[in-house]
Design an enzyme around this catalytic site. Structure first.
Site, PDB file in Angstrom:
ATOM      1  N   GLU A   1      -4.793   3.701   2.064  1.00  0.00           N
ATOM      2  CA  GLU A   1      -3.851   2.853   1.911  1.00  0.00           C
ATOM      3  C   GLU A   1      -2.914   2.830   3.303  1.00  0.00           C
ATOM      4  OE1 GLU A   1      -3.460   1.183  -0.946  1.00  0.00           O
ATOM      5  OE2 GLU A   1      -3.669   2.560  -2.829  1.00  0.00           O
TER       6      GLU A   1
ATOM      7  N   HIS B   1      -6.185  -2.365   1.837  1.00  0.00           N
ATOM      8  CA  HIS B   1      -6.688  -1.208   1.947  1.00  0.00           C
ATOM      9  C   HIS B   1      -8.243  -1.275   1.973  1.00  0.00           C
ATOM     10  CE1 HIS B   1      -6.588  -1.117  -2.637  1.00  0.00           C
ATOM     11  NE2 HIS B   1      -7.776  -1.088  -2.449  1.00  0.00           N
TER      12      HIS B   1
ATOM     13  N   ASP C   1     -15.133   6.082  -2.831  1.00  0.00           N
ATOM     14  CA  ASP C   1     -14.149   6.885  -3.329  1.00  0.00           C
ATOM     15  C   ASP C   1     -14.381   7.157  -5.001  1.00  0.00           C
ATOM     16  OD1 ASP C   1     -14.139   4.063  -4.199  1.00  0.00           O
ATOM     17  OD2 ASP C   1     -12.509   3.553  -2.642  1.00  0.00           O
TER      18      ASP C   1
END
Ligand code: F6R
Length: 244
Positions: free
Chosen positions: A143, A138, A67
Protein backbone atom coordinates in the site's frame (compact mmCIF):
# COMPACT_ATOMS: atom_id res chain seq x y z
CA UNK A 1 8.65 -0.04 -20.01
CA UNK A 2 7.09 -1.83 -22.94
CA UNK A 3 3.46 -0.65 -23.06
CA UNK A 4 0.79 -2.44 -25.10
CA UNK A 5 -2.64 -0.91 -25.46
CA UNK A 6 -5.48 -3.28 -26.34
CA UNK A 7 -8.99 -2.62 -27.58
CA UNK A 8 -10.67 -4.35 -24.67
CA UNK A 9 -10.36 -6.62 -21.63
CA UNK A 10 -10.49 -9.77 -23.74
CA UNK A 11 -7.57 -8.74 -25.91
CA UNK A 12 -5.60 -7.66 -22.83
CA UNK A 13 -6.26 -11.05 -21.19
CA UNK A 14 -5.25 -13.04 -24.28
CA UNK A 15 -2.03 -11.10 -24.78
CA UNK A 16 -1.09 -11.58 -21.11
CA UNK A 17 -1.87 -15.32 -21.26
CA UNK A 18 0.27 -15.62 -24.40
CA UNK A 19 3.16 -13.93 -22.65
CA UNK A 20 2.97 -16.36 -19.71
CA UNK A 21 2.62 -19.29 -22.11
CA UNK A 22 5.69 -18.08 -24.04
CA UNK A 23 7.65 -17.91 -20.79
CA UNK A 24 6.75 -21.55 -20.00
CA UNK A 25 7.50 -22.69 -23.54
CA UNK A 26 10.95 -21.09 -23.51
CA UNK A 27 11.71 -22.09 -19.89
CA UNK A 28 9.40 -24.91 -18.71
CA UNK A 29 10.88 -24.84 -15.17
CA UNK A 30 10.15 -21.13 -14.74
CA UNK A 31 9.32 -19.65 -11.36
CA UNK A 32 6.18 -17.59 -11.89
CA UNK A 33 4.89 -14.91 -9.54
CA UNK A 34 1.09 -14.91 -9.70
CA UNK A 35 -1.62 -12.39 -8.87
CA UNK A 36 -5.30 -12.65 -7.95
CA UNK A 37 -8.21 -10.20 -8.05
CA UNK A 38 -10.67 -9.34 -10.77
CA UNK A 39 -8.17 -8.36 -13.47
CA UNK A 40 -6.49 -11.73 -14.20
CA UNK A 41 -9.54 -14.02 -14.17
CA UNK A 42 -10.03 -14.08 -17.95
CA UNK A 43 -6.29 -14.37 -18.44
CA UNK A 44 -6.30 -17.53 -16.28
CA UNK A 45 -9.25 -18.91 -18.28
CA UNK A 46 -7.25 -18.33 -21.44
CA UNK A 47 -4.19 -20.06 -19.94
CA UNK A 48 -6.36 -23.07 -19.04
CA UNK A 49 -7.59 -23.13 -22.65
CA UNK A 50 -4.00 -23.04 -23.94
CA UNK A 51 -3.14 -25.91 -21.58
CA UNK A 52 -6.10 -28.00 -22.79
CA UNK A 53 -5.03 -27.39 -26.40
CA UNK A 54 -1.54 -28.66 -25.55
CA UNK A 55 0.14 -25.29 -26.13
CA UNK A 56 1.44 -24.87 -22.61
CA UNK A 57 2.63 -27.26 -19.90
CA UNK A 58 2.75 -26.46 -16.18
CA UNK A 59 4.39 -29.69 -15.03
CA UNK A 60 7.85 -28.28 -14.40
CA UNK A 61 7.05 -24.81 -13.15
CA UNK A 62 6.88 -23.40 -9.65
CA UNK A 63 4.70 -20.48 -8.59
CA UNK A 64 4.53 -17.97 -5.77
CA UNK A 65 1.45 -15.85 -5.25
CA UNK A 66 1.78 -12.21 -4.34
CA UNK A 67 -0.55 -12.17 -1.39
CA UNK A 68 -3.21 -13.68 0.83
CA UNK A 69 -5.65 -12.17 3.28
CA UNK A 70 -4.72 -12.59 6.94
CA UNK A 71 -6.13 -14.32 8.84
CA UNK A 72 -8.22 -16.48 6.54
CA UNK A 73 -8.94 -20.20 6.25
CA UNK A 74 -7.67 -21.77 3.03
CA UNK A 75 -11.10 -23.36 2.66
CA UNK A 76 -12.84 -19.96 2.67
CA UNK A 77 -14.30 -19.19 -0.76
CA UNK A 78 -12.88 -15.67 -0.29
CA UNK A 79 -9.27 -16.84 0.19
CA UNK A 80 -6.77 -16.41 -2.60
CA UNK A 81 -5.89 -20.05 -1.99
CA UNK A 82 -9.40 -20.94 -3.19
CA UNK A 83 -9.26 -18.35 -5.99
CA UNK A 84 -6.12 -19.94 -7.44
CA UNK A 85 -7.56 -23.43 -7.14
CA UNK A 86 -10.75 -22.44 -8.95
CA UNK A 87 -9.19 -20.19 -11.59
CA UNK A 88 -6.06 -22.17 -12.44
CA UNK A 89 -4.60 -24.94 -10.30
CA UNK A 90 -7.54 -27.37 -10.53
CA UNK A 91 -7.45 -27.22 -14.33
CA UNK A 92 -3.75 -27.58 -15.22
CA UNK A 93 -0.95 -30.05 -14.51
CA UNK A 94 0.87 -28.05 -11.86
CA UNK A 95 2.87 -30.27 -9.45
CA UNK A 96 1.56 -30.77 -5.93
CA UNK A 97 3.49 -28.60 -3.50
CA UNK A 98 4.97 -26.35 -6.19
CA UNK A 99 2.34 -23.62 -6.07
CA UNK A 100 2.99 -21.41 -3.07
CA UNK A 101 0.65 -18.88 -1.48
CA UNK A 102 1.32 -17.06 1.81
CA UNK A 103 -0.47 -19.04 4.50
CA UNK A 104 -3.41 -17.07 5.85
CA UNK A 105 -3.81 -19.71 8.60
CA UNK A 106 -0.27 -19.27 10.00
CA UNK A 107 -0.22 -18.71 13.76
CA UNK A 108 2.88 -16.50 13.49
CA UNK A 109 2.51 -14.21 10.43
CA UNK A 110 6.02 -12.77 10.75
CA UNK A 111 7.59 -16.24 10.73
CA UNK A 112 5.40 -17.09 7.72
CA UNK A 113 6.67 -13.99 5.86
CA UNK A 114 10.30 -14.84 6.60
CA UNK A 115 9.83 -18.44 5.44
CA UNK A 116 8.06 -17.28 2.27
CA UNK A 117 11.04 -15.07 1.36
CA UNK A 118 13.41 -17.96 2.07
CA UNK A 119 11.42 -20.24 -0.26
CA UNK A 120 11.48 -17.66 -3.06
CA UNK A 121 15.24 -17.23 -2.63
CA UNK A 122 15.82 -21.00 -2.50
CA UNK A 123 14.13 -21.24 -5.93
CA UNK A 124 16.53 -18.64 -7.33
CA UNK A 125 13.96 -15.83 -7.44
CA UNK A 126 11.06 -15.20 -9.79
CA UNK A 127 11.44 -15.39 -13.59
CA UNK A 128 8.18 -13.70 -14.52
CA UNK A 129 6.05 -11.74 -12.07
CA UNK A 130 2.43 -11.02 -12.95
CA UNK A 131 0.95 -7.90 -11.33
CA UNK A 132 -2.40 -6.14 -11.19
CA UNK A 133 -2.59 -2.62 -9.81
CA UNK A 134 -4.86 -1.00 -7.22
CA UNK A 135 -6.64 2.28 -7.93
CA UNK A 136 -4.26 3.80 -5.35
CA UNK A 137 -1.19 2.43 -7.14
CA UNK A 138 -0.57 -0.60 -4.92
CA UNK A 139 1.12 -3.68 -6.38
CA UNK A 140 0.79 -6.91 -4.47
CA UNK A 141 -0.80 -5.38 -1.40
CA UNK A 142 2.10 -2.98 -0.99
CA UNK A 143 0.00 0.00 0.00
CA UNK A 144 1.06 3.65 -0.38
CA UNK A 145 3.30 4.61 2.52
CA UNK A 146 6.46 6.34 3.66
CA UNK A 147 8.89 3.68 2.42
CA UNK A 148 9.04 0.61 0.22
CA UNK A 149 8.72 -2.68 2.14
CA UNK A 150 11.38 -5.02 0.80
CA UNK A 151 10.33 -8.51 1.91
CA UNK A 152 7.04 -10.33 2.51
CA UNK A 153 5.20 -8.56 5.30
CA UNK A 154 1.92 -8.25 7.15
CA UNK A 155 0.07 -5.21 5.82
CA UNK A 156 -2.95 -3.22 6.96
CA UNK A 157 -5.11 -2.78 3.87
CA UNK A 158 -6.17 0.82 3.40
CA UNK A 159 -9.75 2.05 3.07
CA UNK A 160 -9.73 2.32 -0.73
CA UNK A 161 -8.42 -1.26 -1.09
CA UNK A 162 -10.98 -2.64 1.38
CA UNK A 163 -13.75 -0.85 -0.54
CA UNK A 164 -12.50 -2.27 -3.85
CA UNK A 165 -12.23 -5.78 -2.37
CA UNK A 166 -15.74 -5.59 -0.88
CA UNK A 167 -17.19 -6.50 -4.30
CA UNK A 168 -15.95 -10.08 -3.78
CA UNK A 169 -17.78 -10.41 -0.43
CA UNK A 170 -21.46 -10.88 0.38
CA UNK A 171 -23.34 -8.08 2.07
CA UNK A 172 -22.78 -8.25 5.82
CA UNK A 173 -19.65 -10.37 5.39
CA UNK A 174 -16.53 -8.86 6.92
CA UNK A 175 -13.92 -7.68 4.39
CA UNK A 176 -10.41 -8.59 5.64
CA UNK A 177 -8.37 -5.69 6.99
CA UNK A 178 -4.93 -7.32 6.72
CA UNK A 179 -2.93 -9.35 4.25
CA UNK A 180 0.42 -11.08 3.87
CA UNK A 181 2.07 -9.46 0.87
CA UNK A 182 5.23 -10.09 -1.08
CA UNK A 183 7.44 -7.03 -0.74
CA UNK A 184 8.60 -4.57 -3.37
CA UNK A 185 12.08 -6.11 -3.07
CA UNK A 186 10.77 -9.54 -4.10
CA UNK A 187 8.86 -7.99 -7.00
CA UNK A 188 11.80 -5.89 -8.21
CA UNK A 189 14.11 -8.93 -8.07
CA UNK A 190 11.93 -10.73 -10.66
CA UNK A 191 13.71 -11.05 -13.99
CA UNK A 192 10.63 -9.93 -15.93
CA UNK A 193 7.46 -8.18 -14.85
CA UNK A 194 4.06 -8.22 -16.56
CA UNK A 195 1.48 -5.74 -15.26
CA UNK A 196 -2.10 -5.85 -16.52
CA UNK A 197 -4.89 -3.34 -15.95
CA UNK A 198 -8.32 -2.59 -17.35
CA UNK A 199 -11.03 -0.04 -16.64
CA UNK A 200 -11.11 3.73 -16.14
CA UNK A 201 -10.74 3.30 -12.36
CA UNK A 202 -7.11 2.32 -13.01
CA UNK A 203 -6.32 5.19 -15.43
CA UNK A 204 -4.90 7.63 -12.86
CA UNK A 205 -2.72 4.98 -11.19
CA UNK A 206 -1.40 3.86 -14.59
CA UNK A 207 -0.57 7.43 -15.60
CA UNK A 208 1.26 8.08 -12.32
CA UNK A 209 3.06 4.74 -12.51
CA UNK A 210 4.48 5.66 -15.91
CA UNK A 211 4.94 9.43 -15.64
CA UNK A 212 4.88 10.18 -11.92
CA UNK A 213 7.69 10.68 -9.44
CA UNK A 214 9.10 7.43 -8.08
CA UNK A 215 7.71 7.34 -4.57
CA UNK A 216 6.37 4.84 -2.00
CA UNK A 217 3.24 7.00 -2.04
CA UNK A 218 2.53 5.39 -5.45
CA UNK A 219 4.16 1.96 -5.02
CA UNK A 220 3.86 0.95 -8.70
CA UNK A 221 6.10 3.93 -9.67
CA UNK A 222 9.12 1.87 -8.56
CA UNK A 223 8.61 -0.22 -11.71
CA UNK A 224 10.17 2.66 -13.68
CA UNK A 225 13.48 1.37 -12.29
CA UNK A 226 13.03 -2.21 -13.49
CA UNK A 227 14.72 -3.11 -16.76
CA UNK A 228 12.12 -5.54 -18.14
CA UNK A 229 8.52 -4.49 -17.52
CA UNK A 230 5.66 -5.11 -19.94
CA UNK A 231 2.40 -3.28 -19.24
CA UNK A 232 -0.72 -4.55 -21.03
CA UNK A 233 -3.72 -2.22 -20.78
CA UNK A 234 -7.18 -1.95 -22.22
CA UNK A 235 -8.11 1.43 -23.73
CA UNK A 236 -9.87 2.59 -20.56
CA UNK A 237 -6.90 1.98 -18.26
CA UNK A 238 -4.69 3.70 -20.86
CA UNK A 239 -7.09 6.63 -21.37
CA UNK A 240 -5.25 9.25 -19.28
CA UNK A 241 -1.88 8.08 -20.48
CA UNK A 242 -2.86 8.04 -24.18
CA UNK A 243 -4.21 11.57 -24.30
CA UNK A 244 -1.60 13.23 -22.09
C1 F6R B 1 -3.87 -9.40 -5.81
C2 F6R B 1 -3.00 -8.23 -5.83
C3 F6R B 1 -3.58 -6.86 -5.86
C4 F6R B 1 -4.51 -6.66 -7.07
C5 F6R B 1 -5.08 -5.25 -7.07
C6 F6R B 1 -6.05 -5.06 -8.21
O1 F6R B 1 -3.10 -10.57 -5.79
O2 F6R B 1 -1.84 -8.37 -5.81
O3 F6R B 1 -2.55 -5.92 -5.93
O4 F6R B 1 -3.78 -6.88 -8.24
O5 F6R B 1 -5.73 -5.01 -5.87
O6 F6R B 1 -7.16 -5.87 -7.99
P1 F6R B 1 -8.27 -6.09 -9.12
O7 F6R B 1 -7.63 -6.90 -10.20
O8 F6R B 1 -9.36 -6.86 -8.42
O9 F6R B 1 -8.68 -4.74 -9.58
Amino acid sequence: MNILICNDYEEMSKKAANMIAAQLIVKPDSVLGLATGGTPTLMYRELVRLYKEGVVDFSKMTSFNLDEYYPIQKSSPRSYYDYMRINLFDHVNIRQGESHIPNGEASDPHKECKEYDEMINACGGIDLQLLGIGGNGHIGFNEPGEYFEMGTHLVNLNEETKEANARFFEEGEEVPTKALSMGIGNIMNAKKILLIANGTEKADAIYDMIHGKISPKLPASILQLHRDVTVILDKDAASKFMFS
